[in-house]
Design a protein around this motif. Structure first.
Motif, PDB file in Angstrom:
ATOM      1  N   GLY A  13      41.838  52.491  31.124  1.00 21.05           N
ATOM      2  CA  GLY A  13      40.467  52.759  30.680  1.00 21.05           C
ATOM      3  C   GLY A  13      40.084  51.985  29.426  1.00 21.05           C
ATOM      4  O   GLY A  13      39.416  52.509  28.543  1.00 21.05           O
ATOM      5  N   GLY A  17      38.929  48.251  32.523  1.00 22.46           N
ATOM      6  CA  GLY A  17      38.938  49.394  33.448  1.00 22.46           C
ATOM      7  C   GLY A  17      37.561  50.003  33.621  1.00 22.46           C
ATOM      8  O   GLY A  17      37.115  50.227  34.752  1.00 22.46           O
ATOM      9  N   VAL A  46      40.609  45.600  20.455  1.00 20.60           N
ATOM     10  CA  VAL A  46      40.068  44.379  19.850  1.00 20.60           C
ATOM     11  C   VAL A  46      39.288  43.658  20.947  1.00 20.60           C
ATOM     12  O   VAL A  46      39.449  43.960  22.119  1.00 20.60           O
ATOM     13  N   GLU A  48      35.804  41.855  20.088  1.00 17.00           N
ATOM     14  CA  GLU A  48      34.487  42.253  19.586  1.00 17.00           C
ATOM     15  C   GLU A  48      33.422  41.196  19.814  1.00 17.00           C
ATOM     16  O   GLU A  48      32.254  41.435  19.566  1.00 17.00           O
ATOM     17  N   ARG A 178      49.656  59.970  31.822  1.00 17.20           N
ATOM     18  CA  ARG A 178      50.506  58.789  31.623  1.00 17.20           C
ATOM     19  C   ARG A 178      51.225  58.464  32.937  1.00 17.20           C
ATOM     20  O   ARG A 178      51.880  59.333  33.515  1.00 17.20           O
ATOM     21  N   PHE A 212      48.225  44.784  28.554  1.00 20.50           N
ATOM     22  CA  PHE A 212      49.416  43.923  28.544  1.00 20.50           C
ATOM     23  C   PHE A 212      50.588  44.549  29.311  1.00 20.50           C
ATOM     24  O   PHE A 212      51.492  43.837  29.739  1.00 20.50           O
ATOM     25  N   LEU A 215      51.096  47.277  34.591  1.00 25.00           N
ATOM     26  CA  LEU A 215      51.963  48.248  35.273  1.00 25.00           C
ATOM     27  C   LEU A 215      52.161  47.963  36.759  1.00 25.00           C
ATOM     28  O   LEU A 215      53.258  48.110  37.283  1.00 25.00           O
ATOM     29  N   ALA A 237      48.484  38.149  16.466  1.00 20.99           N
ATOM     30  CA  ALA A 237      47.259  38.255  15.669  1.00 20.99           C
ATOM     31  C   ALA A 237      47.374  39.455  14.744  1.00 20.99           C
ATOM     32  O   ALA A 237      47.885  40.510  15.138  1.00 20.99           O
ATOM     33  N   LEU A 307      49.240  42.342  16.621  1.00 22.90           N
ATOM     34  CA  LEU A 307      49.227  42.317  18.091  1.00 22.90           C
ATOM     35  C   LEU A 307      50.053  41.122  18.547  1.00 22.90           C
ATOM     36  O   LEU A 307      49.945  40.038  17.972  1.00 22.90           O
ATOM     37  N   PHE A 309      51.113  38.700  21.882  1.00 23.79           N
ATOM     38  CA  PHE A 309      50.658  38.378  23.236  1.00 23.79           C
ATOM     39  C   PHE A 309      51.251  37.056  23.713  1.00 23.79           C
ATOM     40  O   PHE A 309      51.818  36.290  22.920  1.00 23.79           O
ATOM     41  N   LEU A 325      42.796  42.948  36.669  1.00 18.51           N
ATOM     42  CA  LEU A 325      41.664  42.445  35.883  1.00 18.51           C
ATOM     43  C   LEU A 325      41.973  42.693  34.408  1.00 18.51           C
ATOM     44  O   LEU A 325      42.593  43.693  34.057  1.00 18.51           O
ATOM     45  N   PHE A 331      45.902  36.341  29.766  1.00 18.80           N
ATOM     46  CA  PHE A 331      45.173  36.290  28.497  1.00 18.80           C
ATOM     47  C   PHE A 331      45.141  34.853  27.997  1.00 18.80           C
ATOM     48  O   PHE A 331      46.150  34.162  28.010  1.00 18.80           O
ATOM     49  N   PRO A 334      41.722  34.195  21.974  1.00 17.00           N
ATOM     50  CA  PRO A 334      40.303  34.579  21.925  1.00 17.00           C
ATOM     51  C   PRO A 334      39.351  33.599  21.236  1.00 17.00           C
ATOM     52  O   PRO A 334      38.263  33.986  20.856  1.00 17.00           O
ATOM     53  N   SER A 337      36.119  33.673  22.948  1.00 15.01           N
ATOM     54  CA  SER A 337      35.717  35.036  23.365  1.00 15.01           C
ATOM     55  C   SER A 337      35.532  35.146  24.881  1.00 15.01           C
ATOM     56  O   SER A 337      34.506  35.634  25.364  1.00 15.01           O
ATOM     57  N   THR A 338      36.522  34.731  25.640  1.00 14.15           N
ATOM     58  CA  THR A 338      36.336  34.605  27.088  1.00 14.15           C
ATOM     59  C   THR A 338      36.976  35.714  27.917  1.00 14.15           C
ATOM     60  O   THR A 338      36.832  35.715  29.142  1.00 14.15           O
ATOM     61  N   ILE A 340      36.469  39.031  28.284  1.00 13.30           N
ATOM     62  CA  ILE A 340      35.569  39.920  29.027  1.00 13.30           C
ATOM     63  C   ILE A 340      34.822  39.122  30.097  1.00 13.30           C
ATOM     64  O   ILE A 340      34.579  39.600  31.197  1.00 13.30           O
TER      65      ILE A 340
HETATM   66  C1  LIG Z   1      43.912  39.390  19.200  1.00  9.72           C
HETATM   67  C2  LIG Z   1      42.942  39.595  20.320  1.00  9.72           C
HETATM   68  C3  LIG Z   1      41.595  39.297  20.141  1.00  9.72           C
HETATM   69  C4  LIG Z   1      40.684  39.438  21.203  1.00  9.72           C
HETATM   70  N1  LIG Z   1      39.384  39.083  21.023  1.00  9.72           N
HETATM   71  C5  LIG Z   1      38.543  39.095  22.089  1.00  9.72           C
HETATM   72  C6  LIG Z   1      37.199  38.694  21.964  1.00  9.72           C
HETATM   73  O1  LIG Z   1      36.721  38.342  20.887  1.00  9.72           O
HETATM   74  N2  LIG Z   1      36.417  38.718  23.075  1.00  9.72           N
HETATM   75  C7  LIG Z   1      36.891  39.120  24.293  1.00  9.72           C
HETATM   76  O2  LIG Z   1      36.160  39.089  25.289  1.00  9.72           O
HETATM   77  N3  LIG Z   1      38.138  39.567  24.403  1.00  9.72           N
HETATM   78  C8  LIG Z   1      38.979  39.558  23.354  1.00  9.72           C
HETATM   79  N4  LIG Z   1      40.255  40.000  23.498  1.00  9.72           N
HETATM   80  C9  LIG Z   1      40.665  40.571  24.777  1.00  9.72           C
HETATM   81  C10 LIG Z   1      40.140  41.988  24.877  1.00  9.72           C
HETATM   82  O3  LIG Z   1      40.734  42.793  23.900  1.00  9.72           O
HETATM   83  C11 LIG Z   1      40.452  42.552  26.248  1.00  9.72           C
HETATM   84  O4  LIG Z   1      40.156  41.627  27.242  1.00  9.72           O
HETATM   85  C12 LIG Z   1      39.616  43.778  26.535  1.00  9.72           C
HETATM   86  O5  LIG Z   1      39.702  44.675  25.479  1.00  9.72           O
HETATM   87  C13 LIG Z   1      40.060  44.439  27.787  1.00  9.72           C
HETATM   88  O6  LIG Z   1      41.343  44.973  27.635  1.00  9.72           O
HETATM   89  P1  LIG Z   1      41.976  45.723  28.858  1.00  9.72           P
HETATM   90  O7  LIG Z   1      41.012  46.747  29.326  1.00  9.72           O
HETATM   91  O8  LIG Z   1      42.472  44.723  29.835  1.00  9.72           O
HETATM   92  O9  LIG Z   1      43.282  46.431  28.218  1.00  9.72           O
HETATM   93  P2  LIG Z   1      43.402  47.694  27.241  1.00  9.72           P
HETATM   94  O10 LIG Z   1      42.239  47.870  26.368  1.00  9.72           O
HETATM   95  O11 LIG Z   1      44.743  47.563  26.570  1.00  9.72           O
HETATM   96  O12 LIG Z   1      43.449  48.936  28.216  1.00  9.72           O
HETATM   97  C14 LIG Z   1      44.607  49.282  28.931  1.00  9.72           C
HETATM   98  C15 LIG Z   1      44.429  50.668  29.502  1.00  9.72           C
HETATM   99  O13 LIG Z   1      45.553  50.980  30.308  1.00  9.72           O
HETATM  100  C16 LIG Z   1      46.036  52.262  29.963  1.00  9.72           C
HETATM  101  N5  LIG Z   1      47.459  52.363  30.223  1.00  9.72           N
HETATM  102  C17 LIG Z   1      48.437  51.488  29.917  1.00  9.72           C
HETATM  103  N6  LIG Z   1      49.645  51.969  30.299  1.00  9.72           N
HETATM  104  C18 LIG Z   1      49.398  53.177  30.881  1.00  9.72           C
HETATM  105  C19 LIG Z   1      50.225  54.191  31.464  1.00  9.72           C
HETATM  106  N7  LIG Z   1      51.562  54.072  31.524  1.00  9.72           N
HETATM  107  N8  LIG Z   1      49.616  55.291  31.934  1.00  9.72           N
HETATM  108  C20 LIG Z   1      48.277  55.450  31.875  1.00  9.72           C
HETATM  109  N9  LIG Z   1      47.455  54.548  31.330  1.00  9.72           N
HETATM  110  C21 LIG Z   1      48.008  53.426  30.837  1.00  9.72           C
HETATM  111  C22 LIG Z   1      45.713  52.396  28.479  1.00  9.72           C
HETATM  112  O14 LIG Z   1      45.713  53.719  28.040  1.00  9.72           O
HETATM  113  C23 LIG Z   1      44.324  51.770  28.445  1.00  9.72           C
HETATM  114  O15 LIG Z   1      43.377  52.730  28.824  1.00  9.72           O
HETATM  115  C24 LIG Z   1      41.160  39.906  22.450  1.00  9.72           C
HETATM  116  C25 LIG Z   1      42.492  40.241  22.611  1.00  9.72           C
HETATM  117  C26 LIG Z   1      43.400  40.086  21.574  1.00  9.72           C
HETATM  118  C27 LIG Z   1      44.851  40.424  21.786  1.00  9.72           C
END
Ligand SMILES: Cc1cc2nc3c(=O)[nH]c(=O)nc-3n(C[C@H](O)[C@H](O)[C@H](O)COP(=O)(O)OP(=O)(O)OC[C@H]3O[C@@H](n4cnc5c(N)ncnc54)[C@H](O)[C@@H]3O)c2cc1C
Length: 493
Positions: A13, A17, A46, A48, A178, A212, A215, A237, A307, A309, A325, A331, A334, A337-338, A340
């Motif tokens: 989420g 998600g 992160v 933003e 979890r 990251f 799963l 980072a 962080l 990565f 996704l 990854f 950033p 900022s690509t 999302i």
């Molecule tokens: C340093 C840094 C800077 C960034 N800057 C940018 C930016 O400027 N612009 C941009 O577009 N993107 C940026 N990103 C990327 C951005 O953070 C992500 O693409 C975006 O937040 C989406 O993350 P996500 O939903 O894939 O993962 P997450 O936000 O990590 O979500 C993962 C989800 O999976 C759940 N989960 C994991 N394991 C389990 C488990 N065992 N059981 C149940 N739930 C679980 C977690 O609880 C969470 O809800 C950056 C990333 C990094 C590392």
């Protein structure tokens, strides 16, 4: 419209998600969408700064801009200011606008070159949003006549919450828990996921948005990772918010090149987001943190967070009935900022495959995978370009970036530009020719000779047209409100 997948389970989420859940629930009303997330694990929080495509995503979902900006402490983003990338002390803007219609950017350059640029100022002065950014002004173009593009900055945690509310309103079911085990069928497809409290969630299609941890695609299906770190060595980072300085709210992200990476500065309404993305092979974590603290606008609002990565992606993005996704799929650092944007692109392609009502064929899945591989490669090349064109030689990172072997696709593009001023575009590009031109120009990288096709264009006329364009842009921007006051008027709606 119906899909063959009646029960869709979204795992995770974070932004990925909730974007997936909202879009799938809206596009496929004949299916149930259940999202499983763990408050205990949380989200990365992160990310933003965004890319203009997010506006199309919001439009499709019927999201009101003012409501979204209010909910996320959001601001407008015209592009990125790059500082110290070519040499220390120099900078340029990459904004989401063009440089004029004088038969394309190559023609513009050709004419400038032939007339010696006399009195024209910088190429940025030919680009409306670049001038707006440099003066801290903002005014959205009319919806029916979008003569430039823009994006947003927002609080990533608030954004996930905002989408969650929307998704729940659209019928998405949320399950808290979890995940401890992924159970598969004999054919290899995922059957259900087991939660720590013993419950199981079964589905026909699983969208892996577990960040990251990856799963499903990474851990359960063991899909190999394609590593790009030999081209993009940053792998850590430090992130830390600060109080806002007293200055006006900038309508752009800033990316300042440092000794072994670069620092971001992202202005939100209530604070400024800061981070230092760095290559651990060239600098240790303590020194990198100290460098970040020197970049801050004001007092820190939290302890800096580290962080880790890897830059790259899973070999395939869709395997059996699992589609990854967001960070679980890969990854790219950033800088532009690509992330999302890549979620959105994968989601759009996926929905196209699910709409017709039949289970997608093996060819369709292979087509999805190769399109996503190309999309990642195109963005990767664009990011490498920023480093590659540097004239800095003051530290190991910059010396390595200036001399490394490039991906063939990028080497060809750089060659084509250098030879004739051609901005070659492949399929599945994330950035158009104007963006490529902005980086070449900003980094002072010009073709060795003008395009012969321009020989017939009259330099005097081009010069006059460019001067007129520069002057009318300057006059238009002078009449625009500051970013701060425009934003306040939108928030008051
Ligand atoms: C340093 C840094 C800077 C960034 N800057 C940018 C930016 O400027 N612009 C941009 O577009 N993107 C940026 N990103 C990327 C951005 O953070 C992500 O693409 C975006 O937040 C989406 O993350 P996500 O939903 O894939 O993962 P997450 O936000 O990590 O979500 C993962 C989800 O999976 C759940 N989960 C994991 N394991 C389990 C488990 N065992 N059981 C149940 N739930 C679980 C977690 O609880 C969470 O809800 C950056 C990333 C990094 C590392």
């Amino acid at each position: 419209m119906e899909t063959a997948y009646k029960r869709i389970v979204v795992v995770g989420g974070g932004a990925a998600g909730w974007m997936a859940a909202t879009a799938l629930a809206s596009a496929l009303p004949g299916s149930t969408v259940e999202l499983v997330e763990s408050e205990e694990i949380g989200i990365i929080g992160v990310g933003e700064a965004t890319f203009p495509s997010i506006r199309a995503f919001h439009k499709i979902l019927g999201i009101d801009e003012a409501e979204f900006l209010r909910a996320t402490n959001g601001t407008y983003k015209l592009g990125i200011e790059f500082r110290d990338w070519r040499v220390q002390g120099e900078g340029y803007f990459h904004t989401f606008g063009d440089f004029g219609a004088l038969a394309g950017p190559q023609a513009l350059w050709g004419q400038l070159r032939r007339v010696g640029e006399a009195g024209l100022g910088t190429l940025g002065e030919q680009c409306l949003p670049s001038v707006m950014a440099s003066q801290g002004r903002f005014q959205a173009p009319p919806e029916r006549e979008e003569y430039f593009n823009y994006a947003y900055h927002f609080d990533a945690v608030l954004y996930a919450g905002f989408l969650r509310t929307l998704a729940l309103q659209r019928g998405v079911r949320r399950t808290e828990g979890r995940i401890v085990e992924v159970l598969r069928r004999a054919c290899g497809a995922v059957d259900r996921i087991k939660l720590a409290d013993g419950r199981a969630v079964a589905g026909d299609l699983f969208i892996d948005c577990s960040g990251f941890a990856s799963l499903l695609l990474g851990r359960a299906l063991d899909e190999p990772f394609v590593d790009f770190s030999h081209w993009l060595p940053v792998d850590r980072a430090w992130a830390c918010p600060s109080e806002r300085s007293g200055t006006e709210l900038a309508p752009y992200t800033r990316a300042t090149a440092l000794e072994a990476g670069w620092a971001w500065r992202i202005p939100l309404r209530n604070r400024t987001g800061h981070g230092h993305v760095f290559a651990s092979r060239y600098i240790d974590e303590d020194r990198a943190r100290e460098q970040l603290m020197r970049q801050m606008d004001g007092p820190a609002l939290a302890a800096p967070r580290l962080l880790r990565f890897a830059t790259g992606h899973r070999e395939r993005f869709w395997v059996h009935n699992v589609v990854a996704l967001g960070l679980s799929s890969g990854f790219l650092e950033p800088l532009e900022s690509t992330s999302i944007f890549l979620v959105q692109s994968g989601l759009g392609r996926l929905i196209e495959q699910l709409l017709p009502g039949a289970e997608p064929s093996a060819e369709a899945v292979a087509g999805y995978n190769s399109a996503m591989v190309r999309q990642f490669a195109r963005v990767r090349d664009f990011i490498i370009l920023h480093y590659r064109l540097t004239a800095r030689r003051d530290s190991e990172l910059w010396r390595a970036m200036a001399s490394m072997a490039l991906p063939e696709t990028l080497a060809f593009k750089i060659h084509a530009w250098r030879q004739t001023g051609a901005l070659h575009q492949y399929g599945d590009e994330g950035f158009d020719a104007t963006s490529w031109l902005a980086i070449h120009a900003g980094m002072g990288h010009w073709p060795e000779r003008p395009d012969p096709a321009l020989a017939d264009l009259a330099p005097g006329l081009a010069l006059q047209a460019l001067r007129q364009r520069r002057d009318s842009i300057a006059a238009a921007v002078a009449a625009m409100p500051s970013h701060d006051s425009y934003l306040r008027s939108v928030l008051a709606r």
